[in-house]
Design an enzyme around this catalytic site. Structure first.
Site, short mmCIF file in Angstrom:
data_model
loop_
_atom_site.label_atom_id
_atom_site.label_comp_id
_atom_site.label_asym_id
_atom_site.label_seq_id
_atom_site.Cartn_x
_atom_site.Cartn_y
_atom_site.Cartn_z
N GLU A 1 -8.81 27.95 75.42
CA GLU A 1 -10.01 28.72 75.74
C GLU A 1 -9.59 30.17 75.85
O GLU A 1 -8.43 30.46 76.13
CB GLU A 1 -10.61 28.23 77.07
CG GLU A 1 -10.01 28.83 78.34
CD GLU A 1 -8.55 28.44 78.59
OE1 GLU A 1 -8.12 27.39 78.09
OE2 GLU A 1 -7.84 29.21 79.29
N SER B 1 0.36 43.95 84.08
CA SER B 1 0.23 42.71 83.31
C SER B 1 -0.09 42.89 81.84
O SER B 1 0.15 41.98 81.04
CB SER B 1 -0.82 41.82 83.97
OG SER B 1 -2.05 42.52 84.09
N LYS C 1 0.50 36.89 79.16
CA LYS C 1 -0.01 35.58 78.74
C LYS C 1 1.01 34.79 77.90
O LYS C 1 1.10 33.57 78.00
CB LYS C 1 -1.30 35.75 77.93
CG LYS C 1 -2.48 36.31 78.71
CD LYS C 1 -3.24 35.22 79.39
CE LYS C 1 -4.43 35.62 80.23
NZ LYS C 1 -4.91 36.98 80.25
C1 LIG Z 1 -5.80 37.55 81.19
C2 LIG Z 1 -5.26 38.74 81.86
C3 LIG Z 1 -5.27 38.87 83.27
C4 LIG Z 1 -5.92 37.86 84.18
O1 LIG Z 1 -5.36 36.59 84.14
P1 LIG Z 1 -4.44 36.02 85.31
O2 LIG Z 1 -4.32 34.60 84.99
O3 LIG Z 1 -5.12 36.29 86.59
O4 LIG Z 1 -3.16 36.76 85.22
C5 LIG Z 1 -4.68 39.96 83.84
N1 LIG Z 1 -4.12 40.94 83.08
C6 LIG Z 1 -4.11 40.87 81.74
C7 LIG Z 1 -3.50 41.99 80.97
C8 LIG Z 1 -4.68 39.77 81.08
O5 LIG Z 1 -4.67 39.72 79.75
#
Ligand SMILES: *Cc1c(COP(=O)(O)O)cnc(C)c1O
Length: 413
Positions: free
Chosen positions: A128, A395, A106
């Site tokens: 948000e 992610s 993020k």
């Molecule tokens: C917020 C989040 C997501 C989902 O958001 P995307 O916009 O689809 O990437 C995925 N993985 C993590 C670790 C997140 O914090």
């Protein structure tokens, strides 16, 4: 149904009205239009300014910790090969976005938007948040640059994600619980859009994924593309060629777009997005907008949405609060219809299996979001030849999910 002829390039969108085929655009109140046009212009100027790029790289290196490693997941690879027919079982790599400051991808996007807000002279930032990861990343960058930060969060999520609420407050942000609708992410986003139209002069709206009105989907994608650009370079260095497949989880779709976009015109690279199937798409309790939704308009853009028969937005369900969004970024809707990206879905149960396996085999506790994608790696890897190179976007890290997972496994902390 394909609504556009196959483009020569999948990387040219959006058009000047912010459309990806029939998706995207800017369906906003007239009062918001000047703000959006202002933002579009400021972003275009920033993109053309080498000093903006230099700032992104400098803070990216010294504050976020980029580049993130591309890591060969050797034990997971061996484990899945042992279950595959002889000569099969892809070589699996993790793009380690969980090692970024604040623990997820993020922050890549937030850094870009905060530097842009500074250029525009906006001292007040609103955001948000659902699970709280985007709120924490925004509060962090606001603390770093001395900006006022207001985070809208559904009241239900405020309850569910107490540690992240505390984190945001520690960082000096004001967290406003949203009591309308289902009191979750979509309501928080509605409230933030309302705030923005009422505080036009001093406020910048920092959106957390590739959704919202144009230019957000393209802008957030650009800021996240550092993931795919690094992956390309790192794989060339490690293996001397491009990967054969990419896979990432999808909430709104920003970590996935960031990995995918630089590879869209490398037609030999297979690309997979993984939505949250919750209790199963048939059960109705899920967050799989492409697999189980249909096109409509929400939060300023046309895309695939979860809706009931009257066209009202339906509740999303996922074990992972970060995937709990009833829509998907418009560029994904377009890539789905063009057939360039294959969209799969993973249930809560499959996700928990992958969560355990990654922890035990690699010593990496993943966030529940990328554990969705990992569960599909477990299915796909054994069907590919041994020389197949597969990249999973890891992610985020799982620390935030420990209390929830402990509860599911029947443990008290
Ligand atoms: C917020 C989040 C997501 C989902 O958001 P995307 O916009 O689809 O990437 C995925 N993985 C993590 C670790 C997140 O914090």
């Amino acid at each position: 149904m394909t609504l556009n002829p196959a483009p020569n390039s999948f990387r040219t969108g959006p058009d000047e009205r912010g459309r990806f085929g029939i998706f995207g655009g800017r369906f906003v109140a007239e009062t918001l239009m000047p703000l959006i046009l202002d933002l579009e212009k400021a972003y275009a100027d920033a993109k053309a300014d080498p000093s903006f790029k230099a700032d992104m790289e400098s803070y990216g290196t010294h504050y976020i910790g980029r580049p993130s490693p591309l890591y060969y997941a050797e034990r997971l690879t061996e484990h899945l090969r042992a279950k595959a027919p002889a000569g099969q079982g892809a070589k699996i790599f993790f793009k380690r976005e969980e090692l970024n400051h604040t623990g997820s991808h993020k922050v890549n996007n937030v850094l870009g938007q905060i530097l842009l807000a500074r250029r525009m002279g906006k001292p007040r930032i609103i955001a948000e948040t659902g699970a709280g990861q985007h709120g924490v990343a925004t509060a962090t960058l606001c603390a770093r640059f001395g900006l006022k930060c207001v985070v809208y969060m559904g009241a239900v999520d405020v309850e569910r994600q107490a540690p992240n609420v505390f984190r945001m407050k520690m960082l000096g942000a004001e967290v406003i619980p949203v009591q309308s609708g289902t009191r979750t992410l979509k309501d928080a986003m509605n409230e933030a859009l309302r705030d923005w139209v009422t505080n036009v002069s001093d406020t910048f709206y920092c959106i957390g994924t590739v959704a919202g009105p144009h230019p957000y989907p393209a802008m957030v994608r650009d800021f996240q593309s550092v993931i795919g650009i690094e992956t390309k370079q790192q794989m060339l260095e490690m293996e001397g060629r491009l990967p054969d497949s990419l896979i990432a989880c999808i909430g709104g779709g920003s970590n996935a777009m960031g990995l995918f976009h630089p590879f869209l015109d490398d037609r030999d690279v297979e690309i997979y997005g993984v939505e949250a199937a919750g209790h199963g798409v048939q059960s109705g309790l899920h967050a799989a907008s492409l697999t189980g939704g249909r096109p409509g308009v929400l939060h300023g853009n046309r895309t695939y949405l979860l809706m009931n028969e009257d066209g009202q937005i339906a509740d999303a369900h996922s074990i992972s609060a970060g995937l709990d969004y009833p829509g998907i970024g418009p560029e994904h809707a377009w890539l789905h219809e063009m057939g360039r990206v294959t969209y799969l879905s993973a249930t809560d149960a499959e996700t928990l299996e992958a969560f355990k396996l990654c922890s035990m085999l690699e010593g990496i506790i993943p966030a529940l979001e990328p554990a969705h994608a990992l569960s599909k790696v477990m299915e796909l890897a054994p069907t590919k030849p041994a020389e197949h190179l597969m990249v999973l976007n890891l992610s985020g890290r799982g620390d935030k999910d420990i209390p929830q997972v402990a509860q599911i496994f029947g443990q008290t902390l």
